[in-house]
Write a protein that holds these residues in place. Structure first.
Motif, short mmCIF file in Angstrom:
data_model
loop_
_atom_site.label_atom_id
_atom_site.label_comp_id
_atom_site.label_asym_id
_atom_site.label_seq_id
_atom_site.Cartn_x
_atom_site.Cartn_y
_atom_site.Cartn_z
N GLY A 332 46.55 31.15 34.75
CA GLY A 332 45.53 31.83 35.02
C GLY A 332 44.95 33.22 34.12
O GLY A 332 44.36 33.89 34.53
N THR A 333 45.73 33.23 32.92
CA THR A 333 45.57 34.24 31.93
C THR A 333 44.47 33.93 30.85
O THR A 333 44.56 34.89 29.76
CB THR A 333 46.89 34.70 31.49
OG1 THR A 333 47.41 33.71 30.78
CG2 THR A 333 47.72 35.25 32.83
N GLU A 420 43.81 33.58 45.20
CA GLU A 420 42.82 32.59 44.87
C GLU A 420 41.89 32.60 43.57
O GLU A 420 40.90 32.02 43.25
CB GLU A 420 41.78 32.13 46.15
CG GLU A 420 42.39 31.97 47.40
CD GLU A 420 41.68 31.77 48.66
OE1 GLU A 420 40.36 32.04 48.47
OE2 GLU A 420 41.97 31.61 49.85
N MET A 421 42.15 33.83 42.90
CA MET A 421 41.32 34.03 41.71
C MET A 421 42.32 33.97 40.73
O MET A 421 43.73 33.90 40.69
CB MET A 421 41.13 35.62 41.73
CG MET A 421 40.17 36.00 42.94
SD MET A 421 39.86 37.79 43.24
CE MET A 421 39.25 38.26 41.53
N SER A 422 42.04 33.72 39.13
CA SER A 422 42.81 33.72 38.09
C SER A 422 43.43 35.16 38.01
O SER A 422 42.70 36.31 38.32
CB SER A 422 42.13 33.38 36.93
OG SER A 422 40.94 34.26 36.52
N ARG A 423 44.46 35.15 37.32
CA ARG A 423 44.88 36.44 37.01
C ARG A 423 44.22 37.29 36.14
O ARG A 423 44.03 38.40 35.95
CB ARG A 423 46.58 36.34 36.35
CG ARG A 423 47.39 35.96 37.42
CD ARG A 423 48.85 35.62 36.77
NE ARG A 423 49.87 35.74 37.79
CZ ARG A 423 50.20 34.29 38.10
NH1 ARG A 423 49.71 33.51 37.82
NH2 ARG A 423 51.26 34.38 39.22
N SER A 428 40.90 41.95 35.24
CA SER A 428 39.68 42.52 34.66
C SER A 428 39.03 43.38 35.50
O SER A 428 37.88 44.25 35.13
CB SER A 428 38.84 41.35 34.06
OG SER A 428 38.31 40.66 35.45
N ARG A 429 39.41 43.38 37.00
CA ARG A 429 38.85 44.32 37.97
C ARG A 429 39.78 45.16 38.48
O ARG A 429 39.47 46.09 39.21
CB ARG A 429 38.28 43.37 39.26
CG ARG A 429 37.33 42.30 38.72
CD ARG A 429 36.12 42.95 38.11
NE ARG A 429 35.46 43.71 39.11
CZ ARG A 429 34.53 44.64 38.97
NH1 ARG A 429 34.26 44.90 37.47
NH2 ARG A 429 33.85 45.29 39.78
N ILE A 430 41.10 45.15 38.14
CA ILE A 430 42.17 46.01 38.50
C ILE A 430 42.66 46.68 37.31
O ILE A 430 43.39 45.94 36.88
CB ILE A 430 43.06 45.46 39.44
CG1 ILE A 430 42.47 45.00 40.91
CG2 ILE A 430 44.23 46.55 39.92
CD1 ILE A 430 43.39 44.29 41.85
#
Length: 595
Positions: A332-333, A420-423, A428-430
């Motif tokens: 998920g990167t 449940e989100m991609s890394r 990108s949000r943290i």
């Protein structure tokens, strides 16, 4: 790369090196085939030359004039042989560089995508050594061995056929001489791969220790530890030397054995062949041709034996490379489009927290660290995380950034489970600002836009203003384009902190995580950073691991961790009366020591 099968005496996986080695040529077979064909053609041209020499000698022996056209044909074959060999070698060299370029790019991408837990376990210097030194051995195996083995086999086969045609009995004598040397080498070639692997491992250990010392060179010098580190790294060099000598012992057999095959064959041909010519059993032309074919037999055999040794070293290196490529990557990167959106202020109406830990449990291997941690970071809030050493503060940040995954429980970002989100989407949000605030070699602008290289000049000016870097930019000789040196040595601690915060802000995060941002700052810079953080909360939420009283008290909410649990949550004034842990920290450890 193929997974390896079997294990060596140290329990390491082995056996996949050859499969992986052959797999390197995938996508390059056309170029390799061209190189092989050119080399085989050159070999065929070379095999034709002794036949012409035989005819020329026999014509001259009969007292007849040698036709100039025959000599020109011989010269032409000689030059054509050299040209074809040169072209074939160039094609192969270029192909081998291309193969290893792909391998190195694969390793680089793989190394940068490994989970953090693997970086915690492995030695960086050894991983770097596998990427450069080991891949160089693989390149040599591809460049100098593959075609030598193929073309050498063709040359040997052709020479054998023609020698049998010219003089079968003399060929059997040559074969016996070569076989003695071959038997001497068989037992050694297989051990060269293992010896090479050990030698490269020793070099990798030395590189790892050297990287460790150079990364902390200021501490080394300040501690007057140059001699200690020289001795430590020197011992690694000694270990590499012992492993290299062990391999040299094996390789030292190869040279004399090959020399025995070459010189012995020539002596047999000259001695026995000369006697046969003197007795009329063969012509001088046949002896000359046979002698040339003996050379064509021994030289390819020599190259093949050397190629086997190079391949064995390459296989040892390929085993080490395959060990790295077998390490699992993070998932998920994968990158996706990132569009800069200027952060906005709070939106009216109920909203989920920017960040929430909900009954999170986690431990490193068998050591529990977090035990049912639950707390929230409201949007645009400034929350401080405090606690004693080992309470789990940095682990909280690592879980939020998804360097590790919780054993149980959930971490929610803007109300969404980050599991449940991609890394890529999570990160990108943290954004994370580490305690050591890494600043990379390059310009100030490179560092500010590192996480968002597509940002515009207006966006850079905006973030420079937010984090109060305008004064620094105006003082630097080339402004934003000034080089900051290795690790940002030309910047102060406070300036590096603000550069790191600017870098984090440009990704438009929901939350910025800061790990003890004021731990290395003087009171003046600490106060300046506190003002910057106050401005940053207009753009996003802050979760700050803190221990200095002023940094903690600047937060709107304080979360107190004790033995991996949330002991209390509140303001500074509230916690002084409701939390025994916080009160003890505030009156004792909190004043100037890590919490």
């Amino acid at each position: 790369m193929a997974a390896m099968s079997g294990k060596d005496e140290h329990g390491r996986q082995r056996g996949g090196g050859f499969i992986a080695f052959v797999g390197l040529l995938s996508g390059h077979w056309r170029a390799v085939s061209v190189a092989v064909l050119l080399t085989v053609l050159g070999t065929a041209i070379g095999l034709a030359q002794p036949l012409l020499v035989k005819d020329i000698v026999e014509v001259a022996q009969e007292g007849k004039p040698v036709a100039a056209t025959v000599l020109l044909v011989l010269l032409g074959l000689f030059l054509l042989h050299a040209a074809v060999d040169t072209l074939g070698r160039y094609v192969l060299e270029r192909t081998s560089e291309s193969v290893v370029r792909v391998l190195r790019r694969t390793m680089i991408g793989h190394l940068l995508r490994l989970p953090v837990r693997i970086y915690d376990r492995e030695r960086m210097g050894d991983l770097i050594s596998r990427t450069n030194a080991d891949t160089t051995l693989v390149r040599d195996a591809v460049a100098f061995s593959f075609v030598d083995l193929v073309a050498g086999g063709v040359g040997v086969g052709g020479a054998v056929a023609l020698m049998l045609w010219i003089d079968p009995q003399l060929f059997l004598l040559v074969l016996a001489t070569v076989s003695i040397a071959g038997l001497a080498l068989v037992g050694f070639l297989g051990r060269i791969s293992t010896a090479s692997e050990h030698s490269q491992a020793g070099v990798g250990d030395m590189a790892a220790d050297l990287e460790r010392a150079l990364a902390a060179i200021r501490t080394v010098k300040a501690s007057r530890a140059e001699a200690v580190e020289t001795e430590r790294i020197g011992r690694r060099a000694d270990e590499a030397y012992v492993a290299g000598v062990r391999m040299a012992k094996l390789e030292s057999v190869v040279g004399p054995a090959i020399e025995l095959a070459a010189n012995g064959s020539m002596l047999v041909v000259l001695l026995v062949g000369g006697i046969r010519v003197a007795q009329g059993g063969a012509t001088l032309g046949e002896l000359v041709a046979f002698l040339l074919y003996a050379t064509y037999l021994v030289i390819p055999l020599t190259e093949m034996f050397q190629a086997f040794g190079t391949v064995q070293r390459g296989l040892g290196a390929m085993n080490r490379v395959s060990e790295v490529l077998a390490l699992p990557e993070e998932t998920g990167t994968e990158p996706s489009a990132r569009v800069f959106t200027a952060p906005s202020g709070p939106v009216a109406g109920p909203q989920p927290p920017a960040l929430e830990f909900r009954d999170v449990w986690f431990g490193y291997e068998e050591r529990p660290v977090l035990n049912g941690v639950s707390f929230t970071v409201p949007r645009h809030a400034h929350v401080a995380l405090v606690g004693g050493s080992g309470a789990g503060k940095s682990t909280v940040l690592a879980l939020a950034e998804r360097f590790y995954e919780p054993v149980s429980g959930k971490v929610l970002l803007d109300g969404h489970d980050i599991g449940e989100m991609s890394r890529f989407a999570t990160r990108s949000r943290i954004s994370l600002v580490q305690q050591e605030t890494p600043v990379l070699r390059g310009t100030l602008l490179d560092n500010i836009t590192y996480a968002a290289p597509e940002t515009s000049r207006a966006e850079v000016e905006w973030v420079v203003d937010v984090v109060n870097l305008g004064g620094l930019v105006s003082r630097l000789p080339h402004g934003l384009h000034t080089e900051v040196g290795d690790h940002g040595v030309r910047l102060s601690g406070g300036e590096r902190q603000r550069v790191a915060i600017a870098r984090a802000l440009l990704t438009s995060p929901s939350v910025i995580l800061l790990d003890e941002p004021t731990s290395q700052l003087d009171p003046v810079n600490e106060a300046a950073l506190t003002r910057v953080l106050r401005r940053v909360t207009r753009e996003c939420a802050l979760l700050v691991v803190a221990h200095r009283p002023s940094t903690v008290q600047a937060a709107e909410r304080i979360v107190v961790l004790e033995s991996g649990r949330v002991e209390a949550v509140g303001t500074h004034a509230e916690l002084l009366t409701t939390s025994r842990t916080y009160a003890g920290l505030a009156t004792g450890t909190l004043a100037g020591k890590a919490v």
